[in-house]
Design an enzyme around this catalytic site. Structure first.
Site, PDB file in Angstrom:
ATOM      1  N   ASN A 184       0.232  -4.055   8.258  1.00 41.92           N
ATOM      2  CA  ASN A 184       1.523  -4.494   7.717  1.00 41.92           C
ATOM      3  C   ASN A 184       2.076  -5.694   8.482  1.00 41.92           C
ATOM      4  O   ASN A 184       2.584  -6.649   7.883  1.00 41.92           O
ATOM      5  CB  ASN A 184       2.534  -3.338   7.776  1.00 41.92           C
ATOM      6  N   HIS A 219       3.331  -6.111   3.802  1.00 41.29           N
ATOM      7  CA  HIS A 219       3.365  -4.759   3.248  1.00 41.29           C
ATOM      8  C   HIS A 219       2.577  -4.627   1.945  1.00 41.29           C
ATOM      9  O   HIS A 219       2.074  -3.546   1.623  1.00 41.29           O
ATOM     10  CB  HIS A 219       4.817  -4.325   3.020  1.00 41.29           C
ATOM     11  N   ASP A 257      -0.008  -1.734   1.230  1.00 40.78           N
ATOM     12  CA  ASP A 257       0.010  -0.878   0.036  1.00 40.78           C
ATOM     13  C   ASP A 257      -1.365  -0.814  -0.615  1.00 40.78           C
ATOM     14  O   ASP A 257      -1.794   0.243  -1.096  1.00 40.78           O
ATOM     15  CB  ASP A 257       1.029  -1.408  -0.973  1.00 40.78           C
ATOM     16  N   GLU A 281       0.817   6.915   6.311  1.00 45.10           N
ATOM     17  CA  GLU A 281      -0.600   6.567   6.201  1.00 45.10           C
ATOM     18  C   GLU A 281      -1.486   7.782   6.454  1.00 45.10           C
ATOM     19  O   GLU A 281      -2.654   7.648   6.815  1.00 45.10           O
ATOM     20  CB  GLU A 281      -0.953   5.444   7.187  1.00 45.10           C
TER      21      GLU A 281
END
Length: 402
Positions: A270, A275, A279, A305
């Site tokens: 990230n 981000h 994702d 996660e």
């Protein structure tokens, strides 16, 4: 007013109320095509009752009698259309509409036969029976999983078909169905026939309402338990389904194992790539779990996660192989949005349920094994080998990149 007239008025009112119920379901969720067809079917049922009630006012009742037959048969076709939409079966529209046309023509011509002729009465009733059995075949041929309500619906459809097929013999036993169409509603047979029609129309409608409500509730529950990004169960949904899976495995006397996985160095993905890339990593790993999971497995995203999958019917050795295969395949996969030479990895903890444990104990031991995998350098599998929390290594111990 005769008893049959009274029942016919009740039928008209009940059909209207049922049509309103199905329309309410359809308006609440415009995607409910079955409800629209069922509402249309019961609206046609209202029209049938109105035509039947008006027949005594006609000097020559041939056309209204044929119209009543055709409208009621069309109502059963609409009902079958709703069944087909509900159970994911292609509606046999062409066959049903051709059957409607052929039987309506036949009913028109059999009116030249003697009023109490068995063939004449069968020409009216057998087409209705055929439509009920077509409805039964639609449900039976569905690829969807059928539960108790669906099987009850099949039984009622079969019973309804049989009652239509038996009506010619009921009419004969009760002295016929009136000297002429205008006298039908004064006959004992009309009272019995209309009463049976009310019972089965209500039973089928209530069952379909219950089935549609069941599906709506299941859909709402599924949405509340599903993680939007990964399309796996969220933590609450996973816990509920996993506990049920564990109880089922215990009842069947089969092993059950749990695999917990955590994406390595996810924060750095990230931070370094954004981000959106993070994702995609989550979506990719979740896709691996969905593809690897069997129908009776339960997979979920239980943290940012962190993922878990419960494996009923799987012992510790097989669960370890499952984890190792997922680890190896995921570690070799390029991720969209990340540099070509960058690979994401995951660490795994595996545990098998023991007789003295519950699901919480199983989660605790698998989590401890995952912690050991993280401490061992990540990108590896660790296995909890006993209730005391002893663990062993499996897979490659390597520092995960990415």
């Amino acid at each position: 007013m005769s008893g049959a007239n009274f029942i016919l008025l009740i039928n008209l009112s009940v059909a209207g109320l049922l049509a309103a119920c199905f329309m309410a379901v359809a308006f609440h969720d415009v995607g409910r095509a079955p409800a629209r067809w069922l509402a249309f079917g019961y609206l046609l049922g209202m029209a049938y009752s109105a035509i039947e009630f008006s027949i005594p006012a006609f000097a020559d009742a041939r056309l209204p009698v044929v119209a009543a037959f055709a409208v009621f048969l069309a109502a059963t076709i609409a009902f079958n259309g709703g069944l087909a939409r509900k159970y994911g079966v292609a509606p046999p529209w062409k066959a049903m509409l051709l059957f409607l046309l052929a039987t309506t023509i036949a009913v028109y011509f059999v009116q030249d036969l003697p009023r109490q002729s068995l063939i004449r009465i069968m020409a009216y009733q057998l087409p209705y029976a055929v439509m009920q059995f077509i409805g039964l075949a639609i449900v039976w041929s569905s690829r969807q999983k059928l539960d108790r309500l669906d099987r009850i619906l099949m039984a009622v459809l079969a019973a309804s078909g049989l009652q239509f097929a038996s009506k010619p013999f009921i009419a004969h036993a009760l002295g016929g169905w009136g000297a002429n169409p205008q006298a039908y509603l004064q006959s004992n047979y009309a009272l019995v026939s209309q009463s049976l029609g009310t019972v089965f129309a209500l039973a089928l409608a209530l069952l379909m309402l219950a089935i549609l409500v069941r599906d709506v509730l299941a859909e709402v529950t599924s949405k509340s338990e599903t993680d939007t990004l990964s399309r796996l169960l969220n933590r609450g949904g996973f816990t509920r389904h996993a506990e049920l899976a564990v109880l089922g495995a215990l009842r069947q006397g089969v092993p059950v194992a749990l695999v917990i996985a955590d994406l390595d160095h996810f924060k750095s993905v990230n931070d370094s790539f954004g981000h959106a890339s993070g994702d995609r990593v989550i979506e990719t790993f979740a896709g691996f779990l969905r593809e690897a999971a069997a129908a009776h497995h339960v997979a979920g995203r239980i943290g940012g996660e962190e993922f878990a999958i419960i494996l009923p019917g799987t012992n510790l050795a097989a669960a370890r192989l499952f984890a190792e295969g997922t680890r190896s395949a995921f570690g070799a996969l390029p991720i969209d949005g990340l540099p070509a030479d960058n690979r994401c990895t995951a660490s795994f903890g595996v545990a098998e349920l023991h007789a003295s444990e519950d699901f919480a104990d199983l989660m605790r031991r698998a989590d401890q094994a995952l912690y050991q995998a993280k401490n061992a350098g990540r990108d590896c599998v660790r296995v909890s080998v006993g209730p005391a929390g002893n663990w062993s290594s499996a897979g490659t111990e390597a520092s995960g990149r990415g």
